[in-house]
Design a protein around this motif. Structure first.
Motif, PDB file in Angstrom:
ATOM      1  N   ALA A 310      49.092  43.669  76.405  1.00 12.65           N
ATOM      2  CA  ALA A 310      49.122  45.115  76.595  1.00 12.65           C
ATOM      3  C   ALA A 310      47.702  45.667  76.741  1.00 12.65           C
ATOM      4  O   ALA A 310      47.441  46.521  77.601  1.00 12.65           O
ATOM      5  CB  ALA A 310      49.838  45.787  75.426  1.00 12.65           C
ATOM      6  N   ALA A 311      46.771  45.173  75.912  1.00 11.79           N
ATOM      7  CA  ALA A 311      45.389  45.632  76.009  1.00 11.79           C
ATOM      8  C   ALA A 311      44.769  45.202  77.333  1.00 11.79           C
ATOM      9  O   ALA A 311      44.081  45.990  78.005  1.00 11.79           O
ATOM     10  CB  ALA A 311      44.576  45.088  74.837  1.00 11.79           C
ATOM     11  N   TYR A 312      45.007  43.961  77.711  1.00 14.14           N
ATOM     12  CA  TYR A 312      44.454  43.463  78.968  1.00 14.14           C
ATOM     13  C   TYR A 312      44.968  44.280  80.152  1.00 14.14           C
ATOM     14  O   TYR A 312      44.187  44.682  81.033  1.00 14.14           O
ATOM     15  CB  TYR A 312      44.828  41.995  79.144  1.00 14.14           C
ATOM     16  CG  TYR A 312      44.169  41.343  80.337  1.00 14.14           C
ATOM     17  CD1 TYR A 312      42.975  40.650  80.204  1.00 14.14           C
ATOM     18  CD2 TYR A 312      44.733  41.425  81.603  1.00 14.14           C
ATOM     19  CE1 TYR A 312      42.355  40.063  81.296  1.00 14.14           C
ATOM     20  CE2 TYR A 312      44.125  40.854  82.708  1.00 14.14           C
ATOM     21  CZ  TYR A 312      42.945  40.163  82.536  1.00 14.14           C
ATOM     22  OH  TYR A 312      42.325  39.592  83.634  1.00 14.14           O
ATOM     23  N   LEU A 313      46.255  44.545  80.176  1.00 19.79           N
ATOM     24  CA  LEU A 313      46.846  45.259  81.305  1.00 19.79           C
ATOM     25  C   LEU A 313      46.454  46.734  81.307  1.00 19.79           C
ATOM     26  O   LEU A 313      46.385  47.350  82.373  1.00 19.79           O
ATOM     27  CB  LEU A 313      48.361  45.086  81.297  1.00 19.79           C
ATOM     28  CG  LEU A 313      48.830  43.636  81.550  1.00 19.79           C
ATOM     29  CD1 LEU A 313      50.338  43.528  81.380  1.00 19.79           C
ATOM     30  CD2 LEU A 313      48.409  43.155  82.929  1.00 19.79           C
ATOM     31  N   GLU A 314      46.161  47.306  80.126  1.00 24.03           N
ATOM     32  CA  GLU A 314      45.650  48.679  80.095  1.00 24.03           C
ATOM     33  C   GLU A 314      44.299  48.749  80.807  1.00 24.03           C
ATOM     34  O   GLU A 314      44.062  49.630  81.641  1.00 24.03           O
ATOM     35  CB  GLU A 314      45.510  49.156  78.653  1.00 24.03           C
ATOM     36  CG  GLU A 314      44.920  50.559  78.534  1.00 24.03           C
ATOM     37  CD  GLU A 314      44.802  51.013  77.088  1.00 24.03           C
ATOM     38  OE1 GLU A 314      45.747  51.667  76.604  1.00 24.03           O
ATOM     39  OE2 GLU A 314      43.755  50.706  76.453  1.00 24.03           O
ATOM     40  N   THR A 315      43.423  47.801  80.500  1.00 22.53           N
ATOM     41  CA  THR A 315      42.111  47.772  81.155  1.00 22.53           C
ATOM     42  C   THR A 315      42.257  47.462  82.639  1.00 22.53           C
ATOM     43  O   THR A 315      41.551  48.038  83.475  1.00 22.53           O
ATOM     44  CB  THR A 315      41.207  46.735  80.471  1.00 22.53           C
ATOM     45  OG1 THR A 315      40.986  47.139  79.115  1.00 22.53           O
ATOM     46  CG2 THR A 315      39.871  46.610  81.188  1.00 22.53           C
ATOM     47  N   ALA A 316      43.172  46.549  82.987  1.00 22.65           N
ATOM     48  CA  ALA A 316      43.378  46.213  84.398  1.00 22.65           C
ATOM     49  C   ALA A 316      43.842  47.434  85.190  1.00 22.65           C
ATOM     50  O   ALA A 316      43.414  47.640  86.338  1.00 22.65           O
ATOM     51  CB  ALA A 316      44.389  45.083  84.525  1.00 22.65           C
ATOM     52  N   ALA A 317      44.712  48.246  84.602  1.00 20.62           N
ATOM     53  CA  ALA A 317      45.174  49.455  85.294  1.00 20.62           C
ATOM     54  C   ALA A 317      44.023  50.436  85.499  1.00 20.62           C
ATOM     55  O   ALA A 317      43.906  51.075  86.554  1.00 20.62           O
ATOM     56  CB  ALA A 317      46.297  50.112  84.492  1.00 20.62           C
TER      57      ALA A 317
END
Length: 365
Positions: A310-317
């Motif tokens: 979830a943290a990784y994908l927040e930054t990716a977005a």
């Protein structure tokens, strides 16, 4: 901080890319030929097929090829039947043989044709295959040798997958140039103002670089010993990291490595992430993200896995939004026949400069 990274600063260079390079079909064709077709061509990790009989079709190729583990090792085989060109398998699984659902043509796990129903004699065909090179379990099908390219990588041991398992892959489709993606990944200048979560996890004011002819790596300290999460999503990730650390200081906040032209490896506590940019046009880029964890975490600590992803994908977005804003600005300049680029901020954009220098050299422009 690790003393493995080289401390040299890149000399000032006038190597910004022309705005036209993000839109010109001829430049794109040249990049495909000289960079990607002639590049290392990452296809997957051997952990995708851990046991004999396992297969894993490559979704980012629309399942046209697959990794298969035979008794002789991992094979990269065509997933297209030699009879009427049907796709045969899809996804992940295990099989004694590869059987086409259309006419039941059957191949062994090395791609040899075993049977063609109602043919008096075997057509003696086999599935097309590609030789593979292996670096730390990463599999490459291109002409370049990753073992030679990465021989001097000082943090190679941190990308040791021993005891890890493959968890999942996420495929993202972006409406911007692949170079824009790499530029945002490589420069640290935007992290503090644009990533409230990431900027309170990895300390982009406390980092070192290491360089090679075909790669770069950013070695970044943990921010405030992970005591001040910047977003609710990152709060969960901080809590899971600290629980696993049991009072120990994190070795790094992150290792961010790029193996040119488009493979990125990222190390965080108890996770390794691989992502690969695959250009499909001047303004279309596929990014394939793969997540790997120690086996006990992947099997029994799904809270850790879910918090990290979830943290990784927040930054990716957030990065995706930034890339789109850059692309829109460049498109506006290009439509007016204008060209504009500011200076590099050193040291925060030195890795981006290194990439631009590599690109100029490889394209001969």
């Amino acid at each position: 901080m690790s003393d493995l990274a080289m401390s040299r600063r890149l000399a000032p260079a006038q190597c910004q890319l022309p705005v036209s390079w993000y839109f010109d079909p001829e430049i794109f064709a040249l990049e495909k030929k000289l960079l990607f077709d002639a590049g290392p061509q990452y296809v997957g990790h051997e952990l995708m097929v851990p046991a004999a009989g396992d297969y894993h079709t490559l979704a980012w190729m629309d399942h046209a090829r697959m990794l298969v583990r035979a008794d002789s090792g991992v094979q990269l085989l065509s997933n297209v039947c030699r009879h009427r060109q049907s796709l045969m398998l899809e996804g992940r699984g295990s099989a004694a043989n590869i059987v086409c659902p259309l006419h039941r043509w059957t191949y062994d796990l090395n791609g040899e044709l075993l049977g063609a129903p109602q043919f008096d004699a075997s057509p003696c065909l086999r599935l097309q295959s590609s030789p593979l090179r292996n670096w730390n379990g990463l599999l490459f099908a291109g002409a370049r040798d990753p073992r030679a390219d990465l021989a001097q990588l000082p943090v190679a041991a941190d990308f040791d997958f021993s005891g890890y398992v493959f968890d999942k892959a996420v495929i993202e489709d972006h409406p911007f140039n692949w170079k824009t993606f790499l530029e945002v990944y490589l420069e640290l200048y935007h992290v503090e103002p644009f990533h409230p979560g990431l900027s309170n996890f990895a300390d982009c004011g406390n980092f070192r670089y290491a360089w090679g002819p075909e790669w770069s790596v950013q070695i970044v300290a943990a921010k405030n010993a992970l005591q001040k999460p910047g977003t609710p999503v990152y709060r969960r990730w901080h809590e899971e990291c600290l629980r696993r650390l049991e009072g120990r200081t994190p070795k790094y906040g992150a290792l961010w490595m790029t193996y040119f032209p488009g493979l990125m490896l990222e190390w965080y506590e108890n996770v390794i992430v691989l992502s690969q940019v695959i250009p499909h046009g001047p303004q279309r880029t596929i990014n394939v993200v793969e997540f790997y964890y120690p086996e006990e975490i992947a099997l029994f600590e799904r809270e850790f896995v879910e918090a990290q992803q979830a943290a990784y994908l927040e930054t990716a977005a957030e990065d995706g939004l930034l890339c789109e804003r850059m692309e829109r600005g460049r498109r506006a300049l290009h439509a007016q026949g204008l060209d504009d680029a500011g200076p590099y901020q050193s040291p925060l954009e030195d890795a981006e400069m290194h990439f631009h220098e590599w690109l100029h050299a490889r394209l001969g422009r």
